[in-house]
Design an enzyme around this catalytic site. Structure first.
Site, PDB file in Angstrom:
ATOM      1  CG  HIS A 129      12.256 -10.575 -53.765  1.00 44.97           C
ATOM      2  ND1 HIS A 129      11.092  -9.663 -54.296  1.00 44.97           N
ATOM      3  CD2 HIS A 129      13.188 -10.758 -54.614  1.00 44.97           C
ATOM      4  CE1 HIS A 129      11.613  -9.644 -55.479  1.00 44.97           C
ATOM      5  NE2 HIS A 129      12.630 -10.457 -55.829  1.00 44.97           N
ATOM      6  CB  SER A 130      12.905 -14.495 -55.328  1.00 44.83           C
ATOM      7  OG  SER A 130      12.969 -15.335 -56.615  1.00 44.83           O
ATOM      8  CG  LEU A 131      15.040 -19.426 -52.016  1.00 45.65           C
ATOM      9  CD1 LEU A 131      14.448 -20.565 -52.190  1.00 45.65           C
ATOM     10  CD2 LEU A 131      16.575 -19.514 -51.782  1.00 45.65           C
ATOM     11  N   GLY A 146      10.276 -16.068 -50.939  1.00 48.83           N
ATOM     12  CA  GLY A 146       8.679 -16.307 -50.815  1.00 48.83           C
ATOM     13  C   GLY A 146       8.311 -17.695 -50.626  1.00 48.83           C
ATOM     14  CB  SER A 172       8.430  -9.849 -52.200  1.00 49.39           C
ATOM     15  OG  SER A 172       8.883  -8.734 -53.496  1.00 49.39           O
TER      16      SER A 172
END
Length: 246
Positions: A79-81, A83, A107
């Site tokens: 998720h985010s970083l 990802g 994500s």
């Protein structure tokens, strides 16, 4: 039942603990062996120095997982970083010509070839502005910054994570993965445009599935049950298609 390792990578400022409760959402017949990954400088690795270079982070993560990806199917969720990290890690693995993931779950992360709206680099902000932007994102409660001892410990790590996250991810050359990918996004995530989300479809030679959830950038906290259900169903289908002995 054949189990598939799911390595989960945290967002900026997060630790492996954010995925701990996901294990309780897995049904008895789940195909997933969930493995939360800890970055240096937090959680169980709090005594280790932070990695300040993206390549160093990816190499560190590869060393942590390499023994677990050689003897069976596996997938990545980030998720985010996280990802960004699974993108770089999967590209590294592809370049090494070893067993690749069977699925990638990106994500809260825009596709790497599409530039988003111009915005300030979080890690270059002064402390007060940085705190306000972090609170605005919704991942850290405002009360957290009311405790100086926690702020002194947490802020350098968080700023370093955002510096890594700000590292030129946009406008990359498209190098598609061989496996299917899934994209999870918050409907109210102001940081990522629809164009940036849908551009992920060019990053696979297989199928690309999109899943939108209520909420902003940190929708994964409120939507965890549905997220893990989708992941489990997706990976069961993958196993049935590629590893069924029937």
């Amino acid at each position: 039942m054949l189990k598939l390792k799911l390595f989960c990578f945290p967002y900026a400022g997060g630790s492996a603990a954010i995925y701990a409760r996901w294990k309780s959402y897995l049904n008895m017949d789940s195909c997933i062996e969930l493995i939360p990954i800890e970055l240096a400088g937090r959680g169980k690795r709090i005594s280790e120095p932070l990695n300040h270079d993206l390549e160093e982070v990816v190499e560190d993560l590869y060393q942590k997982i390499k023994s677990g990806i050689t003897n069976g199917p596996y997938a990545f969720f980030g998720h985010s970083l996280g990802g960004l990290l699974i993108y770089e890690l999967a590209q590294k693995i592809k370049g090494l010509n070893i067993r690749q993931p069977v699925h990638l779950f990106f994500s809260g992360k825009s596709a790497p070839d599409i530039a988003g709206p111009v915005r300030n680099k979080y890690h270059l902000m002064d402390d007060n502005e940085f705190k306000q932007e972090v609170i605005k994102l919704g991942g850290t409660p405002p009360e957290f910054f009311e405790h100086p001892e926690l702020t002194d410990l947490f802020l350098p790590m968080l700023r370093n994570d955002f510096r890594l996250a700000d590292t030129g991810f946009a406008q990359r050359r498209v190098i598609p993965f061989d496996c299917d990918i899934s994209i999870f996004s918050g409907k109210e995530d102001y940081r990522i445009s629809k164009e940036q989300v849908e551009a992920w479809k060019t990053h696979t030679r297989g199928l690309c599935a999109f899943h939108y959830f209520n909420g902003g950038h940190f929708f994964l906290h409120d939507e965890a049950v549905d997220i893990i259900r989708i992941i489990d169903n997706t990976l069961k289908f993958t196993l049935q298609q590629k590893w069924s002995t029937a």
